[in-house]
Design a protein around this motif. Structure first.
Motif, PDB file in Angstrom:
ATOM      1  N   LEU A   2       0.801  -1.217   0.000  1.00  0.00           N
ATOM      2  CA  LEU A   2       0.000   0.000   0.000  1.00  0.00           C
ATOM      3  C   LEU A   2       0.837   1.271   0.000  1.00  0.00           C
ATOM      4  CD1 LEU A   2      -2.668  -1.116   2.601  1.00  0.00           C
ATOM      5  CD2 LEU A   2      -2.911  -1.095   0.130  1.00  0.00           C
ATOM      6  N   LYS A   3       2.158   1.153  -0.081  1.00  0.00           N
ATOM      7  CA  LYS A   3       3.019   2.323   0.067  1.00  0.00           C
ATOM      8  C   LYS A   3       2.723   3.378  -0.995  1.00  0.00           C
ATOM      9  CE  LYS A   3       7.010   1.477   1.579  1.00  0.00           C
ATOM     10  NZ  LYS A   3       8.400   1.026   1.742  1.00  0.00           N
ATOM     11  N   ALA A   4       2.399   2.943  -2.221  1.00  0.00           N
ATOM     12  CA  ALA A   4       2.117   3.903  -3.285  1.00  0.00           C
ATOM     13  C   ALA A   4       0.892   4.745  -2.975  1.00  0.00           C
ATOM     14  CB  ALA A   4       1.915   3.164  -4.612  1.00  0.00           C
ATOM     15  N   LEU A   5      -0.028   4.207  -2.217  1.00  0.00           N
ATOM     16  CA  LEU A   5      -1.208   4.957  -1.832  1.00  0.00           C
ATOM     17  C   LEU A   5      -0.963   5.791  -0.592  1.00  0.00           C
ATOM     18  CD1 LEU A   5      -3.927   2.185  -2.228  1.00  0.00           C
ATOM     19  CD2 LEU A   5      -3.496   4.075  -3.784  1.00  0.00           C
ATOM     20  N   ILE A   6      -0.112   5.321   0.298  1.00  0.00           N
ATOM     21  CA  ILE A   6       0.059   5.947   1.608  1.00  0.00           C
ATOM     22  C   ILE A   6       0.868   7.224   1.532  1.00  0.00           C
ATOM     23  CG2 ILE A   6       1.138   5.639   3.866  1.00  0.00           C
ATOM     24  CD1 ILE A   6       0.308   2.664   3.584  1.00  0.00           C
ATOM     25  N   VAL A   7       1.902   7.285   0.693  1.00  0.00           N
ATOM     26  CA  VAL A   7       2.741   8.482   0.636  1.00  0.00           C
ATOM     27  C   VAL A   7       1.928   9.722   0.301  1.00  0.00           C
ATOM     28  CG1 VAL A   7       4.649   9.580  -0.546  1.00  0.00           C
ATOM     29  CG2 VAL A   7       4.836   7.197   0.175  1.00  0.00           C
ATOM     30  N   PRO A   8       1.072   9.728  -0.760  1.00  0.00           N
ATOM     31  CA  PRO A   8       0.257  10.918  -0.995  1.00  0.00           C
ATOM     32  C   PRO A   8      -0.782  11.142   0.083  1.00  0.00           C
ATOM     33  CG  PRO A   8      -0.317   9.184  -2.561  1.00  0.00           C
ATOM     34  CD  PRO A   8       0.929   8.743  -1.845  1.00  0.00           C
ATOM     35  N   MET A   9      -1.192  10.092   0.785  1.00  0.00           N
ATOM     36  CA  MET A   9      -2.166  10.237   1.853  1.00  0.00           C
ATOM     37  C   MET A   9      -1.680  11.188   2.935  1.00  0.00           C
ATOM     38  SD  MET A   9      -3.730   6.479   2.643  1.00  0.00           S
ATOM     39  CE  MET A   9      -2.668   6.510   4.039  1.00  0.00           C
ATOM     40  N   MET A  10      -0.379  11.192   3.182  1.00  0.00           N
ATOM     41  CA  MET A  10       0.158  11.975   4.295  1.00  0.00           C
ATOM     42  C   MET A  10       0.055  13.468   4.048  1.00  0.00           C
ATOM     43  SD  MET A  10       3.439   9.728   5.492  1.00  0.00           S
ATOM     44  CE  MET A  10       4.269   9.929   3.930  1.00  0.00           C
ATOM     45  N   GLU A  49       1.669   2.083   6.819  1.00  0.00           N
ATOM     46  CA  GLU A  49       1.224   1.012   5.931  1.00  0.00           C
ATOM     47  C   GLU A  49       0.612  -0.133   6.732  1.00  0.00           C
ATOM     48  OE1 GLU A  49       2.902  -1.956   2.438  1.00  0.00           O
ATOM     49  OE2 GLU A  49       4.198  -0.416   3.287  1.00  0.00           O
ATOM     50  N   ALA A  50       1.233  -0.497   7.828  1.00  0.00           N
ATOM     51  CA  ALA A  50       0.711  -1.580   8.663  1.00  0.00           C
ATOM     52  C   ALA A  50      -0.650  -1.210   9.249  1.00  0.00           C
ATOM     53  CB  ALA A  50       1.703  -1.898   9.783  1.00  0.00           C
ATOM     54  N   ILE A  52      -2.897   1.057   8.038  1.00  0.00           N
ATOM     55  CA  ILE A  52      -3.899   1.081   6.975  1.00  0.00           C
ATOM     56  C   ILE A  52      -4.262  -0.334   6.551  1.00  0.00           C
ATOM     57  CG2 ILE A  52      -4.375   1.814   4.612  1.00  0.00           C
ATOM     58  CD1 ILE A  52      -4.340   4.104   6.581  1.00  0.00           C
ATOM     59  N   ARG A  53      -3.243  -1.188   6.423  1.00  0.00           N
ATOM     60  CA  ARG A  53      -3.488  -2.570   6.019  1.00  0.00           C
ATOM     61  C   ARG A  53      -4.419  -3.271   7.011  1.00  0.00           C
ATOM     62  NH1 ARG A  53      -0.463  -6.188   3.054  1.00  0.00           N
ATOM     63  NH2 ARG A  53       1.302  -4.759   3.034  1.00  0.00           N
ATOM     64  N   SER A  54      -4.172  -3.069   8.304  1.00  0.00           N
ATOM     65  CA  SER A  54      -4.982  -3.750   9.317  1.00  0.00           C
ATOM     66  C   SER A  54      -6.429  -3.305   9.260  1.00  0.00           C
ATOM     67  CB  SER A  54      -4.408  -3.515  10.713  1.00  0.00           C
ATOM     68  OG  SER A  54      -4.550  -2.162  11.095  1.00  0.00           O
ATOM     69  N   ASN A  55      -6.658  -2.025   8.940  1.00  0.00           N
ATOM     70  CA  ASN A  55      -8.019  -1.512   8.895  1.00  0.00           C
ATOM     71  C   ASN A  55      -8.705  -1.758   7.564  1.00  0.00           C
ATOM     72  OD1 ASN A  55      -8.887   0.172  11.446  1.00  0.00           O
ATOM     73  ND2 ASN A  55      -6.691   0.474  11.183  1.00  0.00           N
ATOM     74  N   LEU A  56      -7.937  -1.991   6.516  1.00  0.00           N
ATOM     75  CA  LEU A  56      -8.526  -2.306   5.221  1.00  0.00           C
ATOM     76  C   LEU A  56      -8.733  -3.807   5.042  1.00  0.00           C
ATOM     77  CD1 LEU A  56      -6.600   0.074   2.797  1.00  0.00           C
ATOM     78  CD2 LEU A  56      -9.009   0.205   3.433  1.00  0.00           C
ATOM     79  N   LEU A  57      -7.697  -4.581   5.329  1.00  0.00           N
ATOM     80  CA  LEU A  57      -7.716  -6.003   4.995  1.00  0.00           C
ATOM     81  C   LEU A  57      -8.046  -6.909   6.168  1.00  0.00           C
ATOM     82  CD1 LEU A  57      -4.524  -6.155   2.745  1.00  0.00           C
ATOM     83  CD2 LEU A  57      -6.894  -5.816   2.031  1.00  0.00           C
ATOM     84  N   ASP A  58      -7.676  -6.507   7.371  1.00  0.00           N
ATOM     85  CA  ASP A  58      -7.751  -7.431   8.505  1.00  0.00           C
ATOM     86  C   ASP A  58      -8.673  -6.952   9.622  1.00  0.00           C
ATOM     87  OD1 ASP A  58      -5.794  -9.038   7.232  1.00  0.00           O
ATOM     88  OD2 ASP A  58      -4.222  -7.716   7.991  1.00  0.00           O
ATOM     89  N   ASP A  59      -9.571  -6.031   9.316  1.00  0.00           N
ATOM     90  CA  ASP A  59     -10.471  -5.515  10.342  1.00  0.00           C
ATOM     91  C   ASP A  59     -11.632  -6.487  10.547  1.00  0.00           C
ATOM     92  OD1 ASP A  59     -12.042  -4.083  12.049  1.00  0.00           O
ATOM     93  OD2 ASP A  59     -12.733  -2.649  10.548  1.00  0.00           O
ATOM     94  N   PRO A  60     -11.735  -7.139  11.707  1.00  0.00           N
ATOM     95  CA  PRO A  60     -12.804  -8.112  11.925  1.00  0.00           C
ATOM     96  C   PRO A  60     -14.182  -7.472  12.020  1.00  0.00           C
ATOM     97  CG  PRO A  60     -11.585  -7.752  13.950  1.00  0.00           C
ATOM     98  CD  PRO A  60     -10.833  -7.033  12.874  1.00  0.00           C
ATOM     99  N   HIS A  61     -14.248  -6.144  12.148  1.00  0.00           N
ATOM    100  CA  HIS A  61     -15.535  -5.459  12.226  1.00  0.00           C
ATOM    101  C   HIS A  61     -16.126  -5.199  10.846  1.00  0.00           C
ATOM    102  CE1 HIS A  61     -14.533  -4.916  16.419  1.00  0.00           C
ATOM    103  NE2 HIS A  61     -13.417  -4.322  16.073  1.00  0.00           N
ATOM    104  N   SER A  62     -15.358  -5.442   9.793  1.00  0.00           N
ATOM    105  CA  SER A  62     -15.834  -5.245   8.424  1.00  0.00           C
ATOM    106  C   SER A  62     -16.201  -6.591   7.815  1.00  0.00           C
ATOM    107  CB  SER A  62     -14.753  -4.571   7.571  1.00  0.00           C
ATOM    108  OG  SER A  62     -14.486  -3.272   8.044  1.00  0.00           O
ATOM    109  N   PRO A  63     -17.400  -6.718   7.257  1.00  0.00           N
ATOM    110  CA  PRO A  63     -17.836  -8.003   6.683  1.00  0.00           C
ATOM    111  C   PRO A  63     -16.925  -8.465   5.553  1.00  0.00           C
ATOM    112  CG  PRO A  63     -19.686  -6.497   6.928  1.00  0.00           C
ATOM    113  CD  PRO A  63     -18.448  -5.697   7.189  1.00  0.00           C
ATOM    114  N   ARG A  64     -16.695  -9.767   5.520  1.00  0.00           N
ATOM    115  CA  ARG A  64     -15.892 -10.337   4.446  1.00  0.00           C
ATOM    116  C   ARG A  64     -16.567 -11.597   3.933  1.00  0.00           C
ATOM    117  NH1 ARG A  64      -9.686 -12.125   5.297  1.00  0.00           N
ATOM    118  NH2 ARG A  64     -10.627 -14.083   5.962  1.00  0.00           N
ATOM    119  N   VAL A  65     -16.611 -11.753   2.618  1.00  0.00           N
ATOM    120  CA  VAL A  65     -17.177 -12.947   1.996  1.00  0.00           C
ATOM    121  C   VAL A  65     -16.125 -13.546   1.073  1.00  0.00           C
ATOM    122  CG1 VAL A  65     -19.537 -12.057   2.126  1.00  0.00           C
ATOM    123  CG2 VAL A  65     -18.186 -11.638   0.079  1.00  0.00           C
ATOM    124  N   GLY A  66     -16.277 -14.837   0.816  1.00  0.00           N
ATOM    125  CA  GLY A  66     -15.318 -15.517  -0.050  1.00  0.00           C
ATOM    126  C   GLY A  66     -14.482 -16.505   0.721  1.00  0.00           C
TER     127      GLY A  66
END
Length: 219
Positions: A2-10, A49-50, A52-66
């Protein structure tokens, strides 16, 4: 990743902080308040990056299917009152059927002009009765009428659930989703993150599949 997204985020402005809520569900991670996504210096990019990753990909409060242990997880910012979101969701459903090694995490983000209750009920079901979420989600994404209490109750019943009381815990999840959208410079739903690629709007199925293949090749 996610680094390419995070640098402009700052470079983006800080966001008002919603009230901090801590999950009481066993095994769930601590809910990161929105201010933690703000004011990072370049030397803290790995830490950012860590987070953002945890809140995008690994957040158990967000529904996931598949897939339960996916080779790749897509993140979709979506809204039940958005026609483009409904069209895109059919394509994501098709994608999961064709590629069972994938998963999709849903980040609900209704606009200020759309009702909150469908998203809050979806998160409530995920929190309290996760096995019923997917059926509820599919019902509302296919529903073409006005989303009101009646249609939401029908969706709950069709999913085989008896939960009708909205959980206050989910308010923080919705606020955090808004914060993530701002930090990623995403202005509207739907938006789909596939690795370092952000696809906005109801993109063609071939474009989604190509982004998936490209990401899997690069990782």
């Amino acid at each position: 990743m996610l680094k390419a997204l995070i640098v402009p985020m700052m470079l983006l402005p800080a966001l008002p902080a919603p009230a901090q809520v801590v999950s009481i569900a066993p095994g769930h991670i601590h809910r990161v308040p929105a201010p933690e996504l703000v004011a990072y210096t370049p030397e803290r990019v790995p830490e950012t990056e860590a987070l953002i990753r945890s809140n995008l990909l690994d957040d158990p409060h967000s529904p996931r299917v598949g897939a339960l242990q996916p080779a790749l997880t897509l993140v979709c910012f979506t809204d039940y009152s958005c026609k483009a979101c409904k069209c895109l969701d059919e394509k994501l459903h098709r994608l999961l059927a064709l590629h069972p090694q994938l998963a999709v995490t849903y980040k609900f983000s209704p606009s200020m002009f759309q009702p909150l209750n469908p998203s809050r009920m979806a998160l409530t079901l995920w929190e309290q009765q996760p096995s019923t979420f997917e059926a509820f989600h599919r019902y509302l994404m296919r529903y073409q009428g006005l989303l009101d209490d009646y249609s939401i109750r029908n969706a709950v019943r069709s999913a085989g659930s008896t939960i009708y009381q909205l959980s206050p815990e989910v308010t923080h999840t919705l606020a955090l989703n808004k914060a993530l959208m701002k930090k990623l410079n995403i202005s509207h739903t739907p938006a789909t993150l596939i690795g370092d690629t952000v696809l906005t709007g109801d993109v063609p199925f071939s474009e989604i599949e190509e982004a998936v293949k490209r990401t899997q090749t690069e990782t």
